[in-house]
Structures are given as structure tokens and as C-alpha cells.
Design a protein around this motif. Structure first.
Motif, PDB file in Angstrom:
ATOM      1  N   GLY A  21       0.779  -1.224   0.000  1.00  0.00           N
ATOM      2  CA  GLY A  21       0.000   0.000   0.000  1.00  0.00           C
ATOM      3  C   GLY A  21       0.810   1.273   0.000  1.00  0.00           C
ATOM      4  N   ILE A  22       0.200   2.289  -0.570  1.00  0.00           N
ATOM      5  CA  ILE A  22       0.677   3.667  -0.496  1.00  0.00           C
ATOM      6  C   ILE A  22      -0.327   4.376   0.401  1.00  0.00           C
ATOM      7  N   SER A  70       1.278   4.660 -10.734  1.00  0.00           N
ATOM      8  CA  SER A  70       1.663   3.245 -10.879  1.00  0.00           C
ATOM      9  C   SER A  70       2.471   2.726  -9.684  1.00  0.00           C
ATOM     10  N   ALA A  71       2.736   3.552  -8.692  1.00  0.00           N
ATOM     11  CA  ALA A  71       3.654   3.164  -7.603  1.00  0.00           C
ATOM     12  C   ALA A  71       3.218   1.891  -6.880  1.00  0.00           C
ATOM     13  N   GLU A  72       1.942   1.782  -6.554  1.00  0.00           N
ATOM     14  CA  GLU A  72       1.488   0.595  -5.832  1.00  0.00           C
ATOM     15  C   GLU A  72       1.625  -0.661  -6.694  1.00  0.00           C
ATOM     16  N   HIS A 132      14.843   1.720  -5.149  1.00  0.00           N
ATOM     17  CA  HIS A 132      15.449   2.007  -6.449  1.00  0.00           C
ATOM     18  C   HIS A 132      14.478   1.989  -7.622  1.00  0.00           C
ATOM     19  N   GLU A 133      13.350   1.275  -7.504  1.00  0.00           N
ATOM     20  CA  GLU A 133      12.510   1.068  -8.681  1.00  0.00           C
ATOM     21  C   GLU A 133      11.112   1.670  -8.625  1.00  0.00           C
ATOM     22  N   VAL A 134      10.587   1.914  -7.446  1.00  0.00           N
ATOM     23  CA  VAL A 134       9.217   2.424  -7.343  1.00  0.00           C
ATOM     24  C   VAL A 134       9.223   3.942  -7.536  1.00  0.00           C
ATOM     25  N   PRO A 135       8.335   4.455  -8.396  1.00  0.00           N
ATOM     26  CA  PRO A 135       8.314   5.899  -8.674  1.00  0.00           C
ATOM     27  C   PRO A 135       7.689   6.704  -7.518  1.00  0.00           C
TER      28      PRO A 135
END
Length: 152
Positions: A21-22, A70-72, A132-135
């Protein structure tokens, strides 16, 4: 006679991703710890990322996190990679967005596995890849009036 690795508890669980979750509200270590509880897990590793009072030699007053829509989904993709690589019994990851102060929780991740070594390794892989990969972008505001954007 079967080896100990043949026991179902030594294998990854069927659906180990319990919480992704965000959040724009304060995070809870207890929520993540409860989410990764599993009777077959001999090791549970948690990582808690907090807002620190400095970065690069400059005092930090506060910061804000924002993310791409798109982060989640990206967090889930990374979680799926971790559970494919390790015998994960349960995994959880939550990240905060919005304005935070020094000491606030920014990210909490947890992984439980049959053994402690696997739990440590899987938890480290999870947090490192998320970072490193999640925006998700961090907007730091420093005591000297300057500011900086940092992110994946």
C-alpha cells in the motif's frame, strides 16, 4: 525418509503477499508485523524507514513524498519478484506519501520465511528494490532554506 525441505512449511506460501500500500496517513509497524505473521515462519524481518534530521551534511526540517499512480503496482511487481526468489511465507510493504516531519515513518516492510537468513535477505531485497525502482519522490526542505527532489 523425507528431508526437512519437503515439509510444506519450508516452502513459500501459496499467496504470501499480504499487504501492499501507499498511504497518506501514518504507518503502523504493528500492522505490518501482524500481516507477516505465519506459524511456519521461523524468521521475521522488518525494516522501518524514518525521516532523519539531516541529509548530505545539511539539516532537514521536513519532507514530502509524492508518487506516480503506478507506484502501488510497481511495489506489487517487486514483491512478486522477492517471493519468486525466496521461500516467503508472508510479505508486507507500505509507503507513506504527503508531508512528514523528522521521526515520522516513511516506509515499513516485513518478510517472514522459514529461517532467519532467508527473512533478512528477502527483506533487504524488498526494501532495496522498492527504493530504487518504485516511482516515489522525496522533496526535502532543509534548515538553510534550500530544497531538493530525490527519487526512483
Amino acid at each position: 525418509m523425507a528431508s526437512t525441505h519437503d515439509h510444506p512449511g519450508e516452502q513459500a506460501a501459496q499467496d504470501p503477499i499480504k499487504l501492499i500500500g501507499i498511504r497518506d496517513t501514518p504507518l503502523s509497524v504493528d500492522e505490518v508485523f501482524r500481516a507477516v505473521g505465519d506459524a511456519a515462519a521461523g524468521g521475521t524481518a522488518l525494516f522501518v524507514g524514518t525521516v532523519r534530521n539531516h541529509d548530505g551534511g545539511t539539516d532537514v526540517d521536513e519532507l514530502g513524498y509524492s508518487c506516480h499512480p503506478s507506484a502501488e503496482d510497481e511495489m506489487r511487481r517487486i514483491a512478486e519478484k522477492v517471493v519468486a526468489e525466496y521461500p516467503v511465507r508472508a510479505l508486507a510493504a507500505v509507503h507513506r506519501v504527503g508531508d512528514l516531519r523528522v521521526g515520522d515513518l516513511a516506509v515499513v516492510v516485513g518478510v517472514s520465511c522459514p529461517h532467519r537468513g532467508e527473512a533478512f535477505e528477502a527483506c533487504r531485497k524488498l526494501i532495496d528494490d522498492l527504493k530504487h525502482e518504485v516511482p516515489i519522490w522525496k522533496h526535502q526542505r532543509f534548515s538553510d532554506g534550500t530544497e531538493e527532489w530525490v527519487g526512483a
